[in-house]
Design an enzyme around this catalytic site. Structure first.
Site, PDB file in Angstrom:
ATOM      1  N   SER A 298       7.848  60.291  45.707  1.00 13.19           N
ATOM      2  CA  SER A 298       9.070  59.783  46.336  1.00 13.19           C
ATOM      3  C   SER A 298       9.908  60.875  46.982  1.00 13.19           C
ATOM      4  O   SER A 298      10.967  60.590  47.539  1.00 13.19           O
ATOM      5  CB  SER A 298       9.908  59.041  45.294  1.00 13.19           C
ATOM      6  OG  SER A 298      10.215  59.907  44.230  1.00 13.19           O
TER       7      SER A 298
ATOM      8  N   THR B 205      14.621  58.541  44.551  1.00 16.32           N
ATOM      9  CA  THR B 205      15.287  59.721  45.085  1.00 16.32           C
ATOM     10  C   THR B 205      15.662  60.628  43.916  1.00 16.32           C
ATOM     11  O   THR B 205      16.061  60.148  42.861  1.00 16.32           O
ATOM     12  CB  THR B 205      16.580  59.270  45.801  1.00 16.32           C
ATOM     13  OG1 THR B 205      16.206  58.511  46.933  1.00 16.32           O
ATOM     14  CG2 THR B 205      17.449  60.436  46.208  1.00 16.32           C
TER      15      THR B 205
ATOM     16  N   THR C  45      14.835  62.990  49.152  1.00 14.15           N
ATOM     17  CA  THR C  45      13.944  61.830  49.083  1.00 14.15           C
ATOM     18  C   THR C  45      12.986  61.779  50.275  1.00 14.15           C
ATOM     19  O   THR C  45      13.276  62.326  51.346  1.00 14.15           O
ATOM     20  CB  THR C  45      14.786  60.528  49.080  1.00 14.15           C
ATOM     21  OG1 THR C  45      13.943  59.415  48.802  1.00 14.15           O
ATOM     22  CG2 THR C  45      15.486  60.300  50.398  1.00 14.15           C
TER      23      THR C  45
ATOM     24  N   ARG D 274      13.381  55.429  60.567  1.00 15.41           N
ATOM     25  CA  ARG D 274      14.391  54.906  59.632  1.00 15.41           C
ATOM     26  C   ARG D 274      14.958  56.046  58.769  1.00 15.41           C
ATOM     27  O   ARG D 274      14.246  56.873  58.239  1.00 15.41           O
ATOM     28  CB  ARG D 274      13.744  53.842  58.749  1.00 15.41           C
ATOM     29  CG  ARG D 274      14.703  53.193  57.724  1.00 15.41           C
ATOM     30  CD  ARG D 274      14.655  53.871  56.378  1.00 15.41           C
ATOM     31  NE  ARG D 274      15.410  53.169  55.343  1.00 15.41           N
ATOM     32  CZ  ARG D 274      15.665  53.670  54.143  1.00 15.41           C
ATOM     33  NH1 ARG D 274      15.221  54.867  53.828  1.00 15.41           N
ATOM     34  NH2 ARG D 274      16.346  52.979  53.271  1.00 15.41           N
TER      35      ARG D 274
ATOM     36  N   THR E 134      20.380  55.766  44.216  1.00 11.15           N
ATOM     37  CA  THR E 134      18.970  55.607  44.538  1.00 11.15           C
ATOM     38  C   THR E 134      18.703  54.112  44.717  1.00 11.15           C
ATOM     39  O   THR E 134      19.523  53.281  44.347  1.00 11.15           O
ATOM     40  CB  THR E 134      18.062  56.225  43.452  1.00 11.15           C
ATOM     41  OG1 THR E 134      16.697  56.120  43.874  1.00 11.15           O
ATOM     42  CG2 THR E 134      18.209  55.525  42.121  1.00 11.15           C
ATOM     43  N   GLY E 135      17.564  53.799  45.305  1.00 15.28           N
ATOM     44  CA  GLY E 135      17.236  52.401  45.564  1.00 15.28           C
ATOM     45  C   GLY E 135      17.279  52.115  47.051  1.00 15.28           C
ATOM     46  O   GLY E 135      17.203  53.039  47.866  1.00 15.28           O
TER      47      GLY E 135
HETATM   48  N1  ASP Z   1      17.634  55.567  48.633  1.00 14.18           N
HETATM   49  C1  ASP Z   1      16.390  55.955  49.244  1.00 14.18           C
HETATM   50  C2  ASP Z   1      16.355  55.410  50.648  1.00 14.18           C
HETATM   51  O1  ASP Z   1      16.776  54.294  50.879  1.00 14.18           O
HETATM   52  C3  ASP Z   1      15.170  55.519  48.528  1.00 14.18           C
HETATM   53  C4  ASP Z   1      15.120  55.652  47.034  1.00 14.18           C
HETATM   54  O2  ASP Z   1      16.062  56.071  46.398  1.00 14.18           O
HETATM   55  O3  ASP Z   1      14.130  55.295  46.454  1.00 14.18           O
HETATM   56  O4  ASP Z   1      15.831  56.092  51.506  1.00 14.18           O
END
Ligand code: ASP
Length: 249
Positions: free
Chosen positions: A8, A110, A128, A138, A161-162
């Protein structure tokens, strides 16, 4: 970032849908200085490039080919970041190319860090490879100061994160620090920021967001939409894993 088994971030990160590993990172110190890179390719340690943007330029964010050019000028080696393992998984994904964010961010996370030093100063960073199989170009929340990470040394800090889109729409990390300024504990602030995402996104059952926060007193908090997120707290020479509470049980 350097560990190919961690898919990740950095080297070994899962690519976008066209097979490119593109990286986002940001860093902020206790004086309010910050640096960030977005859509950076071929550099194993984007957080170190973000640090150089903070320390060596009058800017906050460099992006894409400009960020790569800057990194190379600063002596970072240009490398292939797509590992055989990540390429294989991407080829598998291409078979039906279905884009579905992965709910349990333990599998796609992340790296977010908040630090409180012996002087009581707070700083933070996150790095990340972003959502796997995202559209080429993106950029998520992670390089956006105030979205993926924010520090105000009078108050505290926060990392996210997410699914970055949900975090960006609510400027989650800035929101959490401002809620703490108004008296919320780190835990209460994280819960309120998740509540705002949940109430404005009827489809929140399909994606994950998690926050971690710290205040000047060293109190911490974490909260997420779906169960399964853990933060690690390091203090007095010891790491303690803490399972975040979640909106959905
Ligand atoms: N927040 C990150 C993103 O949207 C991804 C992640 O945290 O898994 O790029």
């Amino acid at each position: 970032e350097a560990d190919p088994e961690s898919m990740s971030v950095g080297y070994g990160g899962l690519p976008d849908r066209d097979g490119h590993v593109t990286l986002d990172a940001c860093i902020m110190d206790h004086t309010g200085n910050c640096g960030s890179v977005s859509f950076l390719q071929h550099i194993k340690h984007p957080i170190s490039v973000a640090r150089k943007v903070m320390d060596d330029t009058p800017h906050v964010m460099l992006s894409g080919s400009g960020a790569l050019k800057f990194a190379i000028e600063k002596g970072f080696p240009k490398e292939e970041l797509l590992t055989d393992k990540a390429r294989k998984l991407w080829k598998e994904w291409l078979k039906d190319s279905q884009y579905k964010p992965i709910i349990n961010v333990e599998n796609h996370d992340t790296i977010g860090l908040l630090a409180l030093d012996q002087n009581g100063d707070i700083s933070g960073a996150c790095t990340t490879s972003g959502l796997s199989y995202k559209m080429h170009g993106r950029v998520g929340d992670s390089p956006i100061i105030g979205a993926g990470m924010f520090v105000d040394n009078e108050v505290g800090g926060c990392c996210a994160t997410g699914v970055g889109e949900a975090v960006m729409k609510t400027l989650g990390s800035f929101l959490i620090v401002e809620l703490m300024r108004q008296g919320a504990s780190p835990q209460e602030a994280c819960e309120e920021a998740v509540r705002r995402i949940v109430t404005t996104n009827p489809n929140h059952t399909n994606f994950q967001v998690a926050y971690i926060a710290i205040n000047k007193a060293g109190e911490t908090g974490c909260y997420c939409i779906h169960p399964g997120f853990k933060m690690m707290k390091y203090a007095n020479g010891e790491n303690t894993p803490i399972t975040a509470g979640s909106h959905l049980k």
